[in-house]
Write a protein that holds these residues in place. Structure first.
Motif, PDB file in Angstrom:
ATOM      1  N   ASN A 400       0.827  -1.207   0.000  1.00  0.00           N
ATOM      2  CA  ASN A 400       0.000   0.000   0.000  1.00  0.00           C
ATOM      3  C   ASN A 400       0.865   1.261   0.000  1.00  0.00           C
ATOM      4  O   ASN A 400       0.563   2.238  -0.694  1.00  0.00           O
ATOM      5  N   GLN A 401       1.951   1.220   0.772  1.00  0.00           N
ATOM      6  CA  GLN A 401       2.845   2.369   0.830  1.00  0.00           C
ATOM      7  C   GLN A 401       3.563   2.587  -0.504  1.00  0.00           C
ATOM      8  O   GLN A 401       3.721   3.731  -0.955  1.00  0.00           O
ATOM      9  N   LEU A 402       3.980   1.489  -1.134  1.00  0.00           N
ATOM     10  CA  LEU A 402       4.681   1.590  -2.417  1.00  0.00           C
ATOM     11  C   LEU A 402       3.764   2.130  -3.508  1.00  0.00           C
ATOM     12  O   LEU A 402       4.159   3.029  -4.272  1.00  0.00           O
ATOM     13  N   ILE A 403       2.537   1.623  -3.600  1.00  0.00           N
ATOM     14  CA  ILE A 403       1.591   2.094  -4.613  1.00  0.00           C
ATOM     15  C   ILE A 403       1.268   3.572  -4.395  1.00  0.00           C
ATOM     16  O   ILE A 403       1.199   4.360  -5.348  1.00  0.00           O
ATOM     17  N   LYS A 404       1.107   3.955  -3.135  1.00  0.00           N
ATOM     18  CA  LYS A 404       0.804   5.351  -2.824  1.00  0.00           C
ATOM     19  C   LYS A 404       1.970   6.252  -3.228  1.00  0.00           C
ATOM     20  O   LYS A 404       1.765   7.347  -3.790  1.00  0.00           O
ATOM     21  N   LYS A 405       3.179   5.818  -2.962  1.00  0.00           N
ATOM     22  CA  LYS A 405       4.351   6.618  -3.316  1.00  0.00           C
ATOM     23  C   LYS A 405       4.440   6.816  -4.827  1.00  0.00           C
ATOM     24  O   LYS A 405       4.765   7.914  -5.310  1.00  0.00           O
ATOM     25  N   LEU A 406       4.125   5.771  -5.597  1.00  0.00           N
ATOM     26  CA  LEU A 406       4.161   5.882  -7.060  1.00  0.00           C
ATOM     27  C   LEU A 406       3.068   6.812  -7.574  1.00  0.00           C
ATOM     28  O   LEU A 406       3.306   7.640  -8.465  1.00  0.00           O
ATOM     29  N   ASN A 407       1.865   6.686  -7.025  1.00  0.00           N
ATOM     30  CA  ASN A 407       0.771   7.558  -7.450  1.00  0.00           C
ATOM     31  C   ASN A 407       1.041   9.015  -7.081  1.00  0.00           C
ATOM     32  O   ASN A 407       0.738   9.932  -7.850  1.00  0.00           O
ATOM     33  N   MET A 408       1.608   9.248  -5.900  1.00  0.00           N
ATOM     34  CA  MET A 408       1.910  10.618  -5.496  1.00  0.00           C
ATOM     35  C   MET A 408       3.049  11.210  -6.310  1.00  0.00           C
ATOM     36  O   MET A 408       3.092  12.431  -6.544  1.00  0.00           O
ATOM     37  N   GLN A 409       3.960  10.373  -6.761  1.00  0.00           N
ATOM     38  CA  GLN A 409       5.008  10.848  -7.671  1.00  0.00           C
ATOM     39  C   GLN A 409       4.399  11.367  -8.960  1.00  0.00           C
ATOM     40  O   GLN A 409       4.799  12.419  -9.485  1.00  0.00           O
ATOM     41  N   LEU A 410       3.398  10.634  -9.472  1.00  0.00           N
ATOM     42  CA  LEU A 410       2.692  11.072 -10.673  1.00  0.00           C
ATOM     43  C   LEU A 410       1.917  12.351 -10.401  1.00  0.00           C
ATOM     44  O   LEU A 410       1.908  13.279 -11.227  1.00  0.00           O
ATOM     45  N   VAL A 423       9.680   8.039 -15.406  1.00  0.00           N
ATOM     46  CA  VAL A 423      10.801   8.080 -14.464  1.00  0.00           C
ATOM     47  C   VAL A 423      11.674   6.851 -14.718  1.00  0.00           C
ATOM     48  O   VAL A 423      11.216   5.837 -15.237  1.00  0.00           O
ATOM     49  N   GLY A 424      12.945   6.976 -14.355  1.00  0.00           N
ATOM     50  CA  GLY A 424      13.892   5.919 -14.675  1.00  0.00           C
ATOM     51  C   GLY A 424      14.554   5.298 -13.475  1.00  0.00           C
ATOM     52  O   GLY A 424      14.078   5.430 -12.337  1.00  0.00           O
ATOM     53  N   PRO A 425      15.661   4.603 -13.686  1.00  0.00           N
ATOM     54  CA  PRO A 425      16.346   3.851 -12.628  1.00  0.00           C
ATOM     55  C   PRO A 425      16.732   4.694 -11.426  1.00  0.00           C
ATOM     56  O   PRO A 425      16.773   4.181 -10.304  1.00  0.00           O
ATOM     57  N   LYS A 426      17.038   5.982 -11.639  1.00  0.00           N
ATOM     58  CA  LYS A 426      17.441   6.818 -10.513  1.00  0.00           C
ATOM     59  C   LYS A 426      16.333   6.898  -9.473  1.00  0.00           C
ATOM     60  O   LYS A 426      16.591   6.866  -8.251  1.00  0.00           O
ATOM     61  N   TYR A 427      15.078   6.999  -9.932  1.00  0.00           N
ATOM     62  CA  TYR A 427      13.954   7.074  -8.996  1.00  0.00           C
ATOM     63  C   TYR A 427      13.628   5.709  -8.426  1.00  0.00           C
ATOM     64  O   TYR A 427      13.484   5.546  -7.198  1.00  0.00           O
ATOM     65  N   PHE A 428      13.504   4.710  -9.277  1.00  0.00           N
ATOM     66  CA  PHE A 428      13.106   3.384  -8.801  1.00  0.00           C
ATOM     67  C   PHE A 428      14.165   2.764  -7.890  1.00  0.00           C
ATOM     68  O   PHE A 428      13.845   2.002  -6.982  1.00  0.00           O
ATOM     69  N   GLY A 429      15.441   3.094  -8.123  1.00  0.00           N
ATOM     70  CA  GLY A 429      16.508   2.523  -7.310  1.00  0.00           C
ATOM     71  C   GLY A 429      16.503   3.003  -5.880  1.00  0.00           C
ATOM     72  O   GLY A 429      17.028   2.324  -4.987  1.00  0.00           O
ATOM     73  N   GLN A 430      15.904   4.192  -5.622  1.00  0.00           N
ATOM     74  CA  GLN A 430      15.920   4.717  -4.259  1.00  0.00           C
ATOM     75  C   GLN A 430      14.733   4.239  -3.415  1.00  0.00           C
ATOM     76  O   GLN A 430      14.661   4.528  -2.217  1.00  0.00           O
ATOM     77  N   LEU A 431      13.820   3.487  -4.035  1.00  0.00           N
ATOM     78  CA  LEU A 431      12.704   2.927  -3.275  1.00  0.00           C
ATOM     79  C   LEU A 431      13.203   1.763  -2.403  1.00  0.00           C
ATOM     80  O   LEU A 431      13.956   0.903  -2.863  1.00  0.00           O
ATOM     81  N   LYS A 432      12.792   1.736  -1.166  1.00  0.00           N
ATOM     82  CA  LYS A 432      13.326   0.778  -0.198  1.00  0.00           C
ATOM     83  C   LYS A 432      12.773  -0.630  -0.416  1.00  0.00           C
ATOM     84  O   LYS A 432      11.636  -0.801  -0.873  1.00  0.00           O
ATOM     85  N   ASP A 433      13.597  -1.630  -0.082  1.00  0.00           N
ATOM     86  CA  ASP A 433      13.174  -3.027  -0.135  1.00  0.00           C
ATOM     87  C   ASP A 433      12.243  -3.348   1.019  1.00  0.00           C
ATOM     88  O   ASP A 433      12.219  -2.649   2.046  1.00  0.00           O
ATOM     89  N   PHE A 434      11.505  -4.425   0.862  1.00  0.00           N
ATOM     90  CA  PHE A 434      10.635  -4.927   1.944  1.00  0.00           C
ATOM     91  C   PHE A 434      11.477  -5.622   3.009  1.00  0.00           C
ATOM     92  O   PHE A 434      12.360  -6.423   2.696  1.00  0.00           O
ATOM     93  N   LYS A 435      11.224  -5.295   4.256  1.00  0.00           N
ATOM     94  CA  LYS A 435      11.902  -5.932   5.382  1.00  0.00           C
ATOM     95  C   LYS A 435      10.851  -6.543   6.316  1.00  0.00           C
ATOM     96  O   LYS A 435      10.000  -5.835   6.840  1.00  0.00           O
ATOM     97  N   TYR A 436      10.934  -7.854   6.460  1.00  0.00           N
ATOM     98  CA  TYR A 436       9.993  -8.549   7.345  1.00  0.00           C
ATOM     99  C   TYR A 436      10.574  -8.600   8.753  1.00  0.00           C
ATOM    100  O   TYR A 436      11.731  -8.979   8.953  1.00  0.00           O
ATOM    101  N   HIS A 437       9.770  -8.209   9.726  1.00  0.00           N
ATOM    102  CA  HIS A 437      10.206  -8.196  11.122  1.00  0.00           C
ATOM    103  C   HIS A 437       9.486  -9.309  11.881  1.00  0.00           C
ATOM    104  O   HIS A 437       8.249  -9.326  11.957  1.00  0.00           O
ATOM    105  N   LEU A 438      10.265 -10.231  12.420  1.00  0.00           N
ATOM    106  CA  LEU A 438       9.685 -11.316  13.204  1.00  0.00           C
ATOM    107  C   LEU A 438       9.036 -10.779  14.468  1.00  0.00           C
ATOM    108  O   LEU A 438       9.579  -9.868  15.107  1.00  0.00           O
ATOM    109  N   PRO A 439       7.887 -11.330  14.854  1.00  0.00           N
ATOM    110  CA  PRO A 439       7.272 -10.919  16.127  1.00  0.00           C
ATOM    111  C   PRO A 439       8.199 -11.247  17.289  1.00  0.00           C
ATOM    112  O   PRO A 439       8.923 -12.249  17.256  1.00  0.00           O
ATOM    113  N   PRO A 440       8.200 -10.435  18.342  1.00  0.00           N
ATOM    114  CA  PRO A 440       9.076 -10.714  19.492  1.00  0.00           C
ATOM    115  C   PRO A 440       8.663 -11.995  20.214  1.00  0.00           C
ATOM    116  O   PRO A 440       7.490 -12.405  20.170  1.00  0.00           O
ATOM    117  N   LEU A 441       9.626 -12.609  20.877  1.00  0.00           N
ATOM    118  CA  LEU A 441       9.378 -13.858  21.589  1.00  0.00           C
ATOM    119  C   LEU A 441       8.292 -13.696  22.647  1.00  0.00           C
ATOM    120  O   LEU A 441       7.461 -14.598  22.835  1.00  0.00           O
TER     121      LEU A 441
END
Length: 481
Positions: A400-410, A423-441
């Motif tokens: 949802n955050q990624l789609i919103k960022k792309l639409n707001m860029q437009l 837009v080209g690689p310079k813009y797409f390359g700065q978008l962050k990867d997905f990071k999964y966070h394990l729930p705490p013990l």
């Protein structure tokens, strides 16, 4: 005198361990279990390395495709990408439901996907029996072996005529019974110790040591408690039986009911009591909710027109051309937000059914320690429904955050651009990867507190029952033939 009694009790435990070592049946069974562990170790680490490398390669490929594209931001949202559920060593220790729930999440504009591509889908053996894993051996085969040796531990003394000799040496019923419990329990601990030693070593050399080591220690505690419970149950069966054949049959019946029949019955009851909506019905509800509104009286066109009018009013202009941003980007995001709202609205019903099923299964574990052990093992290994749900929610939030960022860029940069806004690689390359966070013990243990209380409660009940049996001489009476 107390020291002599304790020394005699120690000698009895040593004698039991020595007899087990000399017993060819027990020795062969232990060797078979070790061989299965070796096969499971090889299969586990091969599967882990293969799956881990495949996911890393797939992530790298999709990231490369994403970074090197040149597209309109919204077209890039349609092109989308894929997220893969991360894999760690504990996941392959106990695969849980991972083989059946999928590991891939598709990101695409206007469509909220579910997690797909489960590994058992095209694997008939996995669908029927599950994969050979440490957890499968520890949960099913080791308890069966432990019941086999404990259920005849006292009846064999009765049948061989050695029980009277032990009593004549000053040992009472309680000392004999508890010596049987601890001797067989120690034997099982010695058998499974190499398994957890291997896992601890693997975790220590992995990159996830800080996250996994404490959970692995809790897994060890879980199985040690479960085997103590099984040892108590087996000795109770033996103490209450007159013959080894009867004791073995009773132990086998307990194992079949506890490990196979009851879990299958409970799972069927959970599915019937809290049925899930079909995927087709769910997708249709989401689409209708988006097209006609969640109340059925707010159609797509009227909703969009009302939103545009609100923007004109907000910025005090008479037409969309007078706006200082690209109206297409905002309307696309407005519709995206409403579709997400419709998805989440109807998904709550599905989620509620899942939660009720999980609660039903947790409560059922009170009546079956095997279920409690299995659920606690999956939770600590990160392969239960809760971890699957957490991955989905985090992946959906990222999407949802990624789609919103792309639409707001437009929306922000596409207003005065001549032709199609690219837009080209310079813009797409700065978008962050997905990071999964394990729930705490702490959260995992909190969710599985019923399973923890169930295991400890069963152990206390069996200890009291064993103490009661040991206090009655009739429990050890036998007519020698």
């Amino acid at each position: 005198m107390k020291m002599e009694g304790f020394a005699a009790w120690q000698m009895l435990i040593k004698k039991e361990l020595l007899l087990s070592y000399r017993n060819k049946t027990i020795l062969i069974s232990a060797v078979i279990i070790w061989l299965l562990f070796i096969v499971a170790t090889v299969c586990t680490f091969l599967n882990y390395n293969t799956s881990h490398k495949q996911r890393l390669a797939a992530n790298a490929l999709f990231r490369q495709q994403w970074e090197h594209q040149q597209r309109n931001p919204h077209d890039a949202a349609h092109f989308g990408t894929y997220l893969f559920k991360p894999l760690n060593l504990l996941n392959v220790f106990d695969t849980g439901i991972n083989d059946y729930t999928g590991n891939t999440y598709r990101i695409e504009a206007h469509i909220q996907h579910e997690i797909s591509n489960n590994e058992a889908e095209n694997n008939d053996t996995a669908m029927r029996f599950g994969n050979l894993s440490f957890a499968l051996i520890l949960q099913l085969l080791v308890p069966l072996f432990l019941l086999f040796i404990t259920s005849t531990s006292i009846t064999s003394e009765k049948e061989n005529g050695t029980l009277k000799m032990l009593l004549a040496q000053g040992l009472n019923n309680r000392k004999i019974i508890w010596a049987k419990v601890w001797a067989n329990y120690l034997l099982i601990v010695l058998i499974i110790l190499p398994v957890f030693t291997t896992m601890v070593t693997a975790v220590l050399y992995s990159g996830d040591m800080a996250l996994l080591l404490t959970k692995l220690l809790w897994l060890l505690i879980t199985y040690l408690l479960y085997y103590l419970l099984i040892a108590l149950l087996g000795v109770i069966i033996s103490a209450a039986s007159n013959y080894s054949g009867k004791a073995l049959l009773s132990a086998l019946c307990f194992w079949i009911f506890m490990s196979i029949i009851f879990p299958k019955i409970i799972t069927g009851m959970a599915n019937r009591s809290y049925p899930l909506m079909s995927r087709a019905a769910f997708s249709d509800l989401v689409e209708q909710g988006y097209r006609k509104g969640l109340n059925g009286k707010d159609p797509y066109a009227a909703r969009g027109e009302r939103y545009i009018n609100s923007l004109l009013k907000k910025y005090h202009v008479d037409s969309v051309e007078a706006l200082h941003f690209n109206i297409d980007g905002l309307t696309l995001q407005f519709n995206e937000d409403y579709r997400t709202k419709a998805f989440n609205h109807y998904f709550k019903e599905v989620e509620n059914s899942f939660d009720q099923q999980q609660l039903f299964l947790s409560l059922s574990g009170v009546f079956d320690p095997f279920l409690s052990t299995k659920r606690l093992s999956m939770a600590l290994a990160g392969s239960d429904f809760y971890h699957h749900e957490q991955f989905f929610k985090q992946a959906q939030a990222y999407r949802n955050q990624l789609i919103k960022k792309l639409n707001m860029q437009l929306a922000v940069h596409g207003k005065y651009f001549k032709g199609d806004y690219i837009v080209g690689p310079k813009y797409f390359g700065q978008l962050k990867d997905f990071k999964y966070h394990l729930p705490p013990l702490e959260r995992v243990l909190q969710l599985e507190k019923i399973a923890i209380f169930s295991l400890t409660g069963w152990i206390l009940i069996l200890i009291l029952l064993l103490q009661f049996i040991a206090s009655r001489s009739l429990a050890l009476n036998h007519t020698y033939v």
